[in-house]
Design a protein around this motif. Structure first.
Motif, short mmCIF file in Angstrom:
data_model
loop_
_atom_site.label_atom_id
_atom_site.label_comp_id
_atom_site.label_asym_id
_atom_site.label_seq_id
_atom_site.Cartn_x
_atom_site.Cartn_y
_atom_site.Cartn_z
N ASN A 3 12.22 20.68 -36.73
CA ASN A 3 12.46 19.69 -35.67
C ASN A 3 11.15 19.04 -35.22
OD1 ASN A 3 15.21 19.88 -35.65
ND2 ASN A 3 15.33 21.33 -33.95
N ARG A 9 11.78 15.63 -33.59
CA ARG A 9 12.88 15.99 -32.69
C ARG A 9 12.38 17.12 -31.79
NH1 ARG A 9 16.12 15.92 -37.97
NH2 ARG A 9 15.64 18.15 -37.99
N LYS A 10 12.96 17.25 -30.62
CA LYS A 10 12.45 18.25 -29.68
C LYS A 10 12.89 19.65 -30.10
CE LYS A 10 12.24 18.92 -24.64
NZ LYS A 10 11.92 20.29 -24.75
N LYS A 37 9.97 16.62 -37.69
CA LYS A 37 10.86 15.44 -37.76
C LYS A 37 10.87 14.68 -36.43
CE LYS A 37 12.86 15.94 -41.89
NZ LYS A 37 12.81 14.88 -42.91
#
Ligand code: NDP
Ligand SMILES: O=C1OC[C@@H](O)[C@H](O)[C@H]1O
Length: 398
Positions: free
Chosen positions: A356, A361-362, A359
């Motif tokens: 994540n 994302r969180k 990428k």
């Protein structure tokens, strides 16, 4: 009966996870430095179940060993021989490095991996010294790369649930914390990297890093002082009578924390047999004693196999109420977005967070530079107090 079957199914699936279904998203390709024993449970298995992770390459100092390992684990690309590690780092197909080398080599090969432009999932403890850890994170920041110390247990809902209970104030202020990670003699063999000072060995480095990290995490603070530290040295079977150990088989330390909290950690790579023949049970727990009661997490390091959270709260009339919780997935904590399964190991959760992060994302949870630097800094302080001193600083000059 149903719960026994559930336990067997959970443990079986944890080690034989279903293959992932591929997605549109470009997968992260990992390269592994060394044919290490920990890589199959910590990365290879979890990656097989993650739709955006591929274990693409492995390097080992011995080409035959690298080839056999790659074949066994279905890894397509192999690097072997004296330059194998660097050749793997030079491979443009590799996005991220998993570094499960002996502790004393973490700094050198993480610096080289970052210099080669790779993200790094770095095994614990991050390095032999806090200065090395700081330098690795500074390089990662300069290069805009992700670097994570693999404190996998922090990504599991069980430890996070304990933290939520403590932080809720239900049990009042913390008075003391005790963490233990100790295993019976015989599981770690003579000759293991954990007993080699030159490779960053020692119980405090290997298991103690978890016990210290757990104290720091649950208290939400760093120690103020090492009040006491003592160790039992490791003696190889062939040691001469006048052998002076430089590696701790066991360490115990007492720390003072802010707000008069006292913490004690114990780690042991091989608890001696009772009466010379009876093995002791492993000790893997964290106990937090508060003004209004106590909380204990049994098995904070491998909670997927089995764990229990026991909360004992004083009811104000001299009585004590006890409850037990088990949290195998985040959905039980009202975090359904995670899409996790109760068989997810700590490593699978960790991989989820790492991917994540890569990428953009969180991640559900993360460990940052300050966390890693403080952990090794206090390991060094405990070693200093106990009289063994830090593990040797790397001779590698970037
Ligand atoms: N997160 C977790 O739960 C765990 C983390 N760990 C951590 O992972 C790391 C590796 O542990 P583990 O897999 O048990 O260890 P292993 O001994 O199985 O693997 C270490 C690897 O390091 C390589 N290596 C390179 N140089 C040396 C050297 N001079 N001496 C010995 N090995 C060398 C070897 O690779 P090659 O194949 O090239 O010879 C070997 O495969 C440690 O940092 C440990 O703390 C370990 C266990 C659990
Ligand atoms: O990281 C680890 O976790 C489990 C232990 O048994 C092992 O020695 C250690 O390296």
């Amino acid at each position: 009966m149903a719960s026994v079957l559930g336990l067997v199914k959970r443990i079986y699936t944890a080690f034989h996870p279903p293959a992932s279904i591929s997605t549109e998203s470009q997968p992260i390709k990992f390269g592994i430095l060394g044919a290490a024993a920990i890589a199959p449970p910590a990365l290879i298995g979890p990656a097989s179940n993650h739709p955006e992770a591929i274990v693409y390459a492995v390097a080992a100092r011995d080409e035959g060993r690298a080839t056999a390992y790659a074949k066994k684990h279905g890894i397509p690309k192999v690097y072997g021989g004296a330059n194998g590690y660097q050749e793997l780092l030079n491979d443009p197909e590799v996005d991220a490095i998993y570094n499960p080398l002996p502790n004393g080599l973490h700094y050198e090969w993480t610096m080289k991996a970052l210099a080669a432009g790779k993200h790094v999932l770095l095994e614990k403890p991050s390095a032999d010294t806090a200065e090395e850890t700081r330098l690795m994170f500074e390089l990662a920041e300069r290069k805009g790369l992700v670097l994570l110390e693999a404190f996998h247990y922090r990504f599991h809902p069980a430890i996070q649930r304990v933290k939520v209970i403590i932080d809720s104030g239900e049990l009042g202020a913390i008075k003391s914390i005790e963490t233990n990670l100790a295993i019976p003699k015989g599981l770690i063999k003579d000759g293991d990297i954990r007993y080699d000072y030159s490779l960053g060995g020692g119980a405090l480095m290997d298991m103690g890093c978890y016990t210290l990290n757990c104290i720091r995490y649950l208290s939400g603070s760093n120690p103020v002082e090492v009040l006491s530290a003592s160790y039992e040295g490791y003696k190889p079977p062939s040691a001469p009578l006048d052998f002076t150990p430089n590696v701790d088989r066991r360490t115990t330390a007492t720390l003072s924390l802010p707000n008069n909290v006292i913490a004690t950690l114990t780690c042991d790579l091989g608890i001696p047999y009772r009466y010379g023949i009876i093995p002791n049970m492993p000790q893997i727990n964290a106990i937090v004693r508060c003004e209004g009661g106590d909380i204990e997490l049994f098995n904070f390091v491998m909670p997927t196999l089995y764990h229990s959270i026991t909360v004992q709260s004083k009811d104000g009339t001299g009585g004590v109420k006890t409850r037990t919780e088990k949290v195998y997935k985040f959905a039980e904590l009202q975090e359904p977005d995670m899409n996790d399964e109760e068989w997810w190991t700590t490593y699978r959760y960790q991989l989820e967070a790492f991917i994540n992060k890569l990428k953009d994302r969180k991640p559900q949870t993360w460990l940052d530079k300050e966390d890693s630097v403080a952990n090794i800094e206090w390991i060094e302080k405990i070693y200093a107090k106990g009289g063994l001193g830090s593990r040797p600083k790397s001779t590698y000059v970037p």
